[in-house]
Enzyme design. Structure first.
Site, PDB file in Angstrom:
ATOM      1  N   ASP A  30       0.868  -1.178   0.000  1.00 21.68           N
ATOM      2  CA  ASP A  30       0.000   0.000   0.000  1.00 21.68           C
ATOM      3  C   ASP A  30       0.901   1.223   0.000  1.00 21.68           C
ATOM      4  O   ASP A  30       1.821   1.326   0.815  1.00 21.68           O
ATOM      5  CB  ASP A  30      -0.898  -0.009   1.244  1.00 21.68           C
ATOM      6  CG  ASP A  30      -1.962   1.062   1.211  1.00 21.68           C
ATOM      7  OD1 ASP A  30      -1.615   2.248   0.991  1.00 21.68           O
ATOM      8  OD2 ASP A  30      -3.141   0.734   1.421  1.00 21.68           O
ATOM      9  N   ILE A  31       0.661   2.140  -0.899  1.00 19.23           N
ATOM     10  CA  ILE A  31       1.493   3.337  -1.020  1.00 19.23           C
ATOM     11  C   ILE A  31       1.432   4.196   0.243  1.00 19.23           C
ATOM     12  O   ILE A  31       2.340   4.969   0.521  1.00 19.23           O
ATOM     13  CB  ILE A  31       1.127   4.131  -2.301  1.00 19.23           C
ATOM     14  CG1 ILE A  31       2.256   5.054  -2.707  1.00 19.23           C
ATOM     15  CG2 ILE A  31      -0.186   4.857  -2.135  1.00 19.23           C
ATOM     16  CD1 ILE A  31       3.465   4.362  -3.248  1.00 19.23           C
ATOM     17  N   ASN A  86     -12.831  -3.481   3.534  1.00 20.99           N
ATOM     18  CA  ASN A  86     -13.935  -2.525   3.610  1.00 20.99           C
ATOM     19  C   ASN A  86     -14.850  -2.647   2.398  1.00 20.99           C
ATOM     20  O   ASN A  86     -14.378  -2.903   1.297  1.00 20.99           O
ATOM     21  CB  ASN A  86     -13.393  -1.092   3.679  1.00 20.99           C
ATOM     22  CG  ASN A  86     -12.468  -0.894   4.857  1.00 20.99           C
ATOM     23  OD1 ASN A  86     -12.726  -1.355   5.953  1.00 20.99           O
ATOM     24  ND2 ASN A  86     -11.368  -0.205   4.629  1.00 20.99           N
ATOM     25  N   GLN A  93     -14.394   2.185   2.080  1.00 18.76           N
ATOM     26  CA  GLN A  93     -13.835   1.641   0.843  1.00 18.76           C
ATOM     27  C   GLN A  93     -13.598   2.823  -0.086  1.00 18.76           C
ATOM     28  O   GLN A  93     -14.512   3.590  -0.374  1.00 18.76           O
ATOM     29  CB  GLN A  93     -14.791   0.640   0.191  1.00 18.76           C
ATOM     30  CG  GLN A  93     -14.216   0.009  -1.058  1.00 18.76           C
ATOM     31  CD  GLN A  93     -15.162  -0.990  -1.716  1.00 18.76           C
ATOM     32  OE1 GLN A  93     -16.306  -1.156  -1.308  1.00 18.76           O
ATOM     33  NE2 GLN A  93     -14.664  -1.673  -2.737  1.00 18.76           N
ATOM     34  N   HIS A  99     -10.513  -5.612  -2.157  1.00 14.29           N
ATOM     35  CA  HIS A  99      -9.123  -5.759  -1.735  1.00 14.29           C
ATOM     36  C   HIS A  99      -9.055  -5.977  -0.232  1.00 14.29           C
ATOM     37  O   HIS A  99      -9.941  -5.562   0.511  1.00 14.29           O
ATOM     38  CB  HIS A  99      -8.281  -4.553  -2.148  1.00 14.29           C
ATOM     39  CG  HIS A  99      -8.770  -3.241  -1.635  1.00 14.29           C
ATOM     40  ND1 HIS A  99      -9.874  -2.590  -2.155  1.00 14.29           N
ATOM     41  CD2 HIS A  99      -8.295  -2.428  -0.661  1.00 14.29           C
ATOM     42  CE1 HIS A  99     -10.058  -1.440  -1.529  1.00 14.29           C
ATOM     43  NE2 HIS A  99      -9.117  -1.330  -0.600  1.00 14.29           N
ATOM     44  N   PHE A 100      -8.013  -6.648   0.169  1.00  9.83           N
ATOM     45  CA  PHE A 100      -7.749  -6.908   1.574  1.00  9.83           C
ATOM     46  C   PHE A 100      -6.473  -6.180   1.967  1.00  9.83           C
ATOM     47  O   PHE A 100      -5.476  -6.249   1.253  1.00  9.83           O
ATOM     48  CB  PHE A 100      -7.566  -8.408   1.835  1.00  9.83           C
ATOM     49  CG  PHE A 100      -8.841  -9.199   1.763  1.00  9.83           C
ATOM     50  CD1 PHE A 100      -9.489  -9.580   2.926  1.00  9.83           C
ATOM     51  CD2 PHE A 100      -9.387  -9.563   0.546  1.00  9.83           C
ATOM     52  CE1 PHE A 100     -10.665 -10.312   2.876  1.00  9.83           C
ATOM     53  CE2 PHE A 100     -10.558 -10.296   0.475  1.00  9.83           C
ATOM     54  CZ  PHE A 100     -11.201 -10.665   1.643  1.00  9.83           C
ATOM     55  N   HIS A 101      -6.513  -5.517   3.112  1.00  4.06           N
ATOM     56  CA  HIS A 101      -5.332  -4.894   3.694  1.00  4.06           C
ATOM     57  C   HIS A 101      -4.722  -5.909   4.665  1.00  4.06           C
ATOM     58  O   HIS A 101      -5.423  -6.444   5.523  1.00  4.06           O
ATOM     59  CB  HIS A 101      -5.705  -3.643   4.500  1.00  4.06           C
ATOM     60  CG  HIS A 101      -6.248  -2.534   3.679  1.00  4.06           C
ATOM     61  ND1 HIS A 101      -5.475  -1.468   3.270  1.00  4.06           N
ATOM     62  CD2 HIS A 101      -7.502  -2.304   3.201  1.00  4.06           C
ATOM     63  CE1 HIS A 101      -6.225  -0.631   2.582  1.00  4.06           C
ATOM     64  NE2 HIS A 101      -7.455  -1.120   2.520  1.00  4.06           N
TER      65      HIS A 101
END
Length: 141
Positions: A30-31, A86, A93, A99-101
């Site tokens: 993740d940036i 989310n 979201q 997507h999953f963090h």
């Protein structure tokens, strides 16, 4: 479904720090880096959220989530790991491609993670991001 930033990442139009990839999924840093090693895992076949994704696709994504979480655990030995997913804008979201963090948690987390997203991108330049990417991807089996 309209194209998202993740679709552009998958097509190579936007660069990313790839941690893992297989036939069905793609994982990248993740940036924003909420914590060191914060990684996103997405399906290559787009679906807006968990309500829209096909169960077979979701199974493949969650297998990759576990693989990435194990790699993060081996690479950084965090005190814990949050898996966050989310759905819809009201639930925070912001990219409408499921997507999953995978968020490693450390003893010295400032104020904890909670559900308040505080980014620390300024602390993660290209060299730091490349080192994080390598540390995780080298642990994936």
């Amino acid at each position: 479904m309209s194209e998202t930033v993740f679709g552009k990442i998958l097509k190579g139009e936007i660069p990313s720090y790839k941690v893992y990839e297989d036939e069905y999924t793609y994982a990248f840093l993740d940036i924003s880096q909420v914590s060191k090693g914060h990684t996103l895992v997405i399906p290559k076949k787009p679906a807006e959220d968990i309500l829209a994704v096909e169960p077979e696709e979701l199974a493949k994504v969650i297998q990759s989530v576990q693989k990435v979480a194990k790699a993060i655990d081996a690479a950084f030995q965090p005190a814990g790991i949050n898996i966050v997913q989310n759905n819809r804008a009201f639930a925070d979201q912001s990219v409408f491609h499921i997507h999953f963090h995978v968020i490693p948690r450390y003893e010295d987390d400032i104020d904890g993670f909670g559900y308040k997203w505080e980014t620390h991108a300024e602390a993660f330049n290209n060299e730091a991001m490349t080192a994080l990417k390598d540390a995780i991807s080298n642990k994936i089996k």
